[in-house]
Write a protein that holds these residues in place. Structure first.
Motif, PDB file in Angstrom:
ATOM      1  N   UNK A 142       0.834  -1.210   0.000  1.00  0.00           N
ATOM      2  CA  UNK A 142       0.000   0.000   0.000  1.00  0.00           C
ATOM      3  C   UNK A 142       0.860   1.247   0.000  1.00  0.00           C
ATOM      4  N   UNK A 143       0.225   2.347  -0.359  1.00  0.00           N
ATOM      5  CA  UNK A 143       0.909   3.628  -0.428  1.00  0.00           C
ATOM      6  C   UNK A 143       0.040   4.687   0.241  1.00  0.00           C
ATOM      7  N   UNK A 144       0.364   5.077   1.453  1.00  0.00           N
ATOM      8  CA  UNK A 144      -0.376   6.123   2.146  1.00  0.00           C
ATOM      9  C   UNK A 144      -1.358   5.575   3.157  1.00  0.00           C
ATOM     10  N   UNK A 145      -1.694   6.407   4.164  1.00  0.00           N
ATOM     11  CA  UNK A 145      -2.518   5.971   5.287  1.00  0.00           C
ATOM     12  C   UNK A 145      -3.942   5.616   4.878  1.00  0.00           C
ATOM     13  N   UNK A 146      -4.523   6.370   3.948  1.00  0.00           N
ATOM     14  CA  UNK A 146      -5.913   6.101   3.568  1.00  0.00           C
ATOM     15  C   UNK A 146      -6.074   4.694   3.012  1.00  0.00           C
ATOM     16  N   UNK A 147      -5.129   4.267   2.217  1.00  0.00           N
ATOM     17  CA  UNK A 147      -5.169   2.910   1.686  1.00  0.00           C
ATOM     18  C   UNK A 147      -4.735   1.893   2.727  1.00  0.00           C
ATOM     19  N   UNK A 148      -3.789   2.293   3.558  1.00  0.00           N
ATOM     20  CA  UNK A 148      -3.164   1.344   4.481  1.00  0.00           C
ATOM     21  C   UNK A 148      -4.049   0.962   5.658  1.00  0.00           C
ATOM     22  N   UNK A 149      -4.720   1.956   6.261  1.00  0.00           N
ATOM     23  CA  UNK A 149      -5.362   1.710   7.551  1.00  0.00           C
ATOM     24  C   UNK A 149      -6.381   0.578   7.542  1.00  0.00           C
ATOM     25  N   UNK A 150      -7.349   0.556   6.605  1.00  0.00           N
ATOM     26  CA  UNK A 150      -8.319  -0.560   6.643  1.00  0.00           C
ATOM     27  C   UNK A 150      -7.677  -1.911   6.387  1.00  0.00           C
ATOM     28  N   UNK A 151      -6.675  -1.964   5.503  1.00  0.00           N
ATOM     29  CA  UNK A 151      -5.996  -3.233   5.250  1.00  0.00           C
ATOM     30  C   UNK A 151      -5.221  -3.687   6.484  1.00  0.00           C
ATOM     31  N   UNK A 152      -4.532  -2.751   7.097  1.00  0.00           N
ATOM     32  CA  UNK A 152      -3.751  -3.079   8.293  1.00  0.00           C
ATOM     33  C   UNK A 152      -4.656  -3.564   9.417  1.00  0.00           C
ATOM     34  N   UNK A 153      -5.778  -2.869   9.622  1.00  0.00           N
ATOM     35  CA  UNK A 153      -6.699  -3.252  10.698  1.00  0.00           C
ATOM     36  C   UNK A 153      -7.219  -4.670  10.497  1.00  0.00           C
ATOM     37  N   UNK A 154      -7.520  -5.032   9.242  1.00  0.00           N
ATOM     38  CA  UNK A 154      -8.007  -6.395   8.974  1.00  0.00           C
ATOM     39  C   UNK A 154      -6.935  -7.430   9.306  1.00  0.00           C
ATOM     40  N   UNK A 155      -5.694  -7.132   8.961  1.00  0.00           N
ATOM     41  CA  UNK A 155      -4.612  -8.072   9.249  1.00  0.00           C
ATOM     42  C   UNK A 155      -4.387  -8.205  10.749  1.00  0.00           C
ATOM     43  N   UNK A 156      -4.422  -7.086  11.460  1.00  0.00           N
ATOM     44  CA  UNK A 156      -4.170  -7.116  12.904  1.00  0.00           C
ATOM     45  C   UNK A 156      -5.217  -7.939  13.646  1.00  0.00           C
ATOM     46  N   UNK A 157      -6.441  -7.990  13.114  1.00  0.00           N
ATOM     47  CA  UNK A 157      -7.517  -8.735  13.770  1.00  0.00           C
ATOM     48  C   UNK A 157      -7.388 -10.249  13.595  1.00  0.00           C
ATOM     49  N   UNK A 158      -6.437 -10.679  12.769  1.00  0.00           N
ATOM     50  CA  UNK A 158      -6.281 -12.114  12.528  1.00  0.00           C
ATOM     51  C   UNK A 158      -5.564 -12.835  13.664  1.00  0.00           C
ATOM     52  N   UNK A 159      -4.947 -12.085  14.590  1.00  0.00           N
ATOM     53  CA  UNK A 159      -4.257 -12.720  15.721  1.00  0.00           C
ATOM     54  C   UNK A 159      -5.278 -13.050  16.806  1.00  0.00           C
ATOM     55  N   UNK A 160      -6.193 -13.931  16.455  1.00  0.00           N
ATOM     56  CA  UNK A 160      -7.360 -14.166  17.306  1.00  0.00           C
ATOM     57  C   UNK A 160      -7.046 -14.933  18.589  1.00  0.00           C
ATOM     58  N   UNK A 161      -5.944 -15.667  18.623  1.00  0.00           N
ATOM     59  CA  UNK A 161      -5.650 -16.476  19.810  1.00  0.00           C
ATOM     60  C   UNK A 161      -4.541 -15.872  20.664  1.00  0.00           C
ATOM     61  N   UNK A 162      -4.045 -14.737  20.264  1.00  0.00           N
ATOM     62  CA  UNK A 162      -3.030 -14.061  21.073  1.00  0.00           C
ATOM     63  C   UNK A 162      -3.703 -13.391  22.263  1.00  0.00           C
ATOM     64  N   UNK A 163      -3.126 -13.505  23.466  1.00  0.00           N
ATOM     65  CA  UNK A 163      -3.742 -12.867  24.637  1.00  0.00           C
ATOM     66  C   UNK A 163      -3.578 -11.359  24.652  1.00  0.00           C
ATOM     67  N   UNK A 164      -2.690 -10.836  23.807  1.00  0.00           N
ATOM     68  CA  UNK A 164      -2.422  -9.395  23.814  1.00  0.00           C
ATOM     69  C   UNK A 164      -1.869  -9.016  22.453  1.00  0.00           C
ATOM     70  N   UNK A 165      -2.522  -8.083  21.776  1.00  0.00           N
ATOM     71  CA  UNK A 165      -2.060  -7.632  20.465  1.00  0.00           C
ATOM     72  C   UNK A 165      -1.870  -6.122  20.511  1.00  0.00           C
ATOM     73  N   UNK A 166      -0.660  -5.703  20.235  1.00  0.00           N
ATOM     74  CA  UNK A 166      -0.313  -4.282  20.177  1.00  0.00           C
ATOM     75  C   UNK A 166      -0.073  -3.971  18.702  1.00  0.00           C
ATOM     76  N   UNK A 167      -1.023  -3.297  18.065  1.00  0.00           N
ATOM     77  CA  UNK A 167      -0.948  -3.059  16.627  1.00  0.00           C
ATOM     78  C   UNK A 167      -0.895  -1.564  16.349  1.00  0.00           C
ATOM     79  N   UNK A 168       0.028  -1.161  15.495  1.00  0.00           N
ATOM     80  CA  UNK A 168       0.141   0.259  15.179  1.00  0.00           C
ATOM     81  C   UNK A 168       0.683   0.433  13.760  1.00  0.00           C
TER      82      UNK A 168
END
Length: 649
Positions: free
Chosen positions: A241-267
């Motif tokens: 991706x190139x830029x925050x507008x394109x990046x943020x929704x894609x990044x958020x979807x990926x970060x939510x895939x760590x479903x079994x982790x007890x703690x996820x720090x995503x930024x």
């Protein structure tokens, strides 16, 4: 090339060789986690250790031992002979870390791994393994953002088709892919020396492997399987991706895939590219990593006291003068350290228990219209039937149905069966009032003040159906969400052989509590925790509805899960001015965590400020909001506002 190390450790085979560059911590490093660094593609281990900055030097100064791993095909390591070097390197790197952890340093608290790009893919793949030869405390990955498109590193027309390394004719395009817009690059960091020492032509086989199947591997297999804390980072400008507008929704979807982790720090890190370590904002990245290390180090301290299994106590020991001291010692350990225990030989009549279990299961076979005749929403006393989705725990709907008091006419003989069973469990519960007191070195009658005669015990009859859709991770549905029970003790009969009950230890990990034949699961409620100033610990627990919990070891369908808890209630009129309890000093000192003490004090003040019955009413209203809306709308409104205010802090 990387040069901040004390020892180079070659590891692997002729087909795939890696090298561990080990740097010992300035303070010996044996009391802090080992930090492992894994570089990405088209760079070597100098990516983390060059003339502009050196993570090994920074971490060594802070006392950590550091293992900077030179991957296969980089540095002086030969090109891997395998066509799947990423997946094949995972056991090699895993075993190298294990060897260093065992042989080089000894008594460290655990391991934390940071990876960049393909090194981050490797890092998460290591964490997703079911067994590791070292205690893994947490993992961090930067710049691994799987997408279905090509990486851009393999030209459509290969200028060197016979070579092992990638050749990209357009160097400007490569530079843009790796570093992002030039205005975000820190020229003091991206010097010619740092660039040329860390850059190395990528290995074709690993890029081909990554493009061929790693999107599905990461998103469907690896990310959802990671069970340790995760720091997931990406830059505003990445290959995907190139830029925050394109990046943020894609990044958020990926970060939510760590479903079994007890703690996820995503930024998502702004104003920088894929190789964010060379951006003007690189100090922010360093701070995030150091903070994550600090959090995981504190977590490691909890690991030393965190339980990994539920203790088993034999009630028969409490009945003999020769074995009672051992029982009380085991009970004290369970009360203080775990908050849960199995109780075998509970002296509840098997015949009465079997009859009650049979009739309890039959209740749920009634037609829905019959069950709805006694729906809980019609009772201001919270008695009756709760259909699927009628209860809320931890702000999320529970997937279970239950009876808090069924209709005798629905199942003839049920009331007698229930009363016989409740009488059996009640006798057991009453005996624990004195046993808990004695376990805390109090007089046997010390806790009697918290109860009235006759005592109040509440029984629930609960069915957990298998979710209609497959839920391998347990993220779509919760049987009952994470919570602590409110009362003194809970005596739970797991009536079917399902797994699913999980208990959270102080490190944040979920420990399974599967059924043990002829036993109860007993857990401490918040009332007992508050009465004892946190000495007895009320432990968070939940019921998971992962698909695997509804089949036996041979894959046979187990059907619905049934459980029958009995909650041992203290006097509903109990308030602070009626409590006179002094816990002995040597018992209070068993609780080392000041936060536990302060939390228990806050719970005491909240529960007993007026009377505990009022607090229990509020808890019931927020759990059964349909009942609250009908019978206690003002109380429900205040309780929900309190929840919203708490979340807004």
């Amino acid at each position: 090339m990387a040069n901040t190390y004390d020892k180079a450790i070659p590891f692997g085979s002729a087909d795939l060789e890696v090298t561990g560059l080990f740097k010992r911590g300035k303070l010996g490093g044996n009391d802090l986690p080992l930090i492992v660094l894994i570089h990405g593609g088209a760079v070597n281990a100098a990516y983390f250790d060059n003339s502009s900055f050196s993570y090994p030097a920074i971490l060594s100064e802070r006392g950590h031992n550091v293992l900077n791993i030179q991957r296969s095909g980089y540095g002086d390591n030969p090109i891997p002979r395998t066509q799947t070097p990423i997946i094949d390197s995972i056991p090699v790197i895993t075993n190298l870390i294990g060897q260093v952890y065992r042989n080089e340093v000894g008594n460290q608290e655990g391991v934390i791994i940071f990876g960049h790009s393909l090194g981050a893919a490797t890092t998460f793949a290591i964490a997703a393994q079911s067994e590791l030869p070292f205690p893994l405390l947490g993992v961090g990955g930067l710049g691994i953002v799987p997408s279905l498109g090509k990486t851009g590193f393999l030209p459509d027309v290969d200028p060197a088709p016979e070579g092992d390394r990638i050749v990209i004719p357009d160097i400007g395009k490569l530079f843009s892919l790796m570093f992002g817009p030039i205005e975000y690059i820190d020229g003091n960091l991206l010097t010619a020396d740092a660039l040329f020492s860390s850059s190395q032509a990528g290995v074709k086989s690993e890029i081909k492997e990554f493009e061929a199947g790693w999107y599905n591997r990461l998103t469907k297999e690896i990310f959802p399987a990671v069970k340790v804390p995760v720091q997931y980072l990406a830059a505003e400008y990445e290959i995907a991706w190139q830029g925050l507008d394109e990046a943020q929704p894609k990044f958020d979807r990926l970060a939510k895939l760590f479903t079994r982790s007890p703690y996820v720090e995503a930024e998502l890190l702004p104003k920088g590219g894929h190789n964010y370590e060379f951006s003007k904002n690189s100090p922010k990245l360093l701070d995030l990593r150091l903070e994550f290390i600090s959090k995981m180090t504190e977590r490691a301290k909890l690991y030393s006291t965190a339980f990994s299994s539920i203790p088993v106590l034999d009630f028969a020991q409490s009945l003999s003068p020769s074995t009672k001291p051992e029982f009380l010692a085991n009970l004290r350990a369970a009360l203080v350290n775990v908050g849960f225990f199995y109780l075998t030989n509970p002296l509840v009549s098997p015949t009465i228990q079997e009859d009650f279990t049979k009739k309890g299961i039959e209740l749920f076979d009634l037609p829905l219209e019959k069950k709805l005749e006694i729906e809980m929403v019609n009772s201001p006393h919270f008695l009756g039937y709760s259909k699927l989705g009628a209860e809320i725990t931890a702000l999320k709907t529970d997937y279970r149905e239950q009876f808090d008091w069924p209709d005798e006419e629905a199942i003839p003989g049920f009331r007698n069966s229930l009363e016989q069973y409740l009488a059996e469990v009640s006798r057991l519960a009453v005996s624990f009032i004195s046993l808990v007191a004695e376990a805390l070195d109090l007089p046997p009658t010390a806790l009697n003040q918290a109860f009235e005669t006759p005592q109040q015990h509440k029984l629930k009859i609960i069915k957990y159906p298998a979710p209609a859709t497959d839920d391998k991770t347990g993220s779509k549905f919760q049987g009952v969400g994470p919570h602590k029970d409110s009362e003194f003790l809970t005596f739970l009969l797991q009536a079917t052989p399902h797994h699913g009950l999980e208990v959270q230890n102080k490190a944040g990990d979920w420990v399974s509590a599967p059924p043990i034949p002829d036993s109860f699961v007993v857990n401490i409620g918040r009332a007992l925790e508050a009465l004892t100033g946190g000495v007895c610990t009320a432990t968070t627990h939940r019921v998971s509805l992962r698909s695997e919990n509804f089949v036996d070891s041979d894959g046979n369908d187990l059907g619905p899960r049934f459980s029958f808890p009995v909650f041992q209630g203290v006097s509903p009129n109990l308030s602070a001015d009626k409590i006179d309890l002094v816990i002995p000093k040597h018992i209070r000192e068993l609780v080392k965590d000041e936060k536990v003490k302060s939390d228990a004090e806050a719970t005491f003040n909240q529960m007993f400020r007026t009377c505990i019955g009022e607090g229990n009413l509020i808890a019931r209203v927020t759990s059964h909001q349909d009942v609250g809306q009908r019978w206690y709308p003002d109380i429900l409104a205040r309780a929900l506002k309190g929840q919203q205010d708490f979340l807004a802090r």
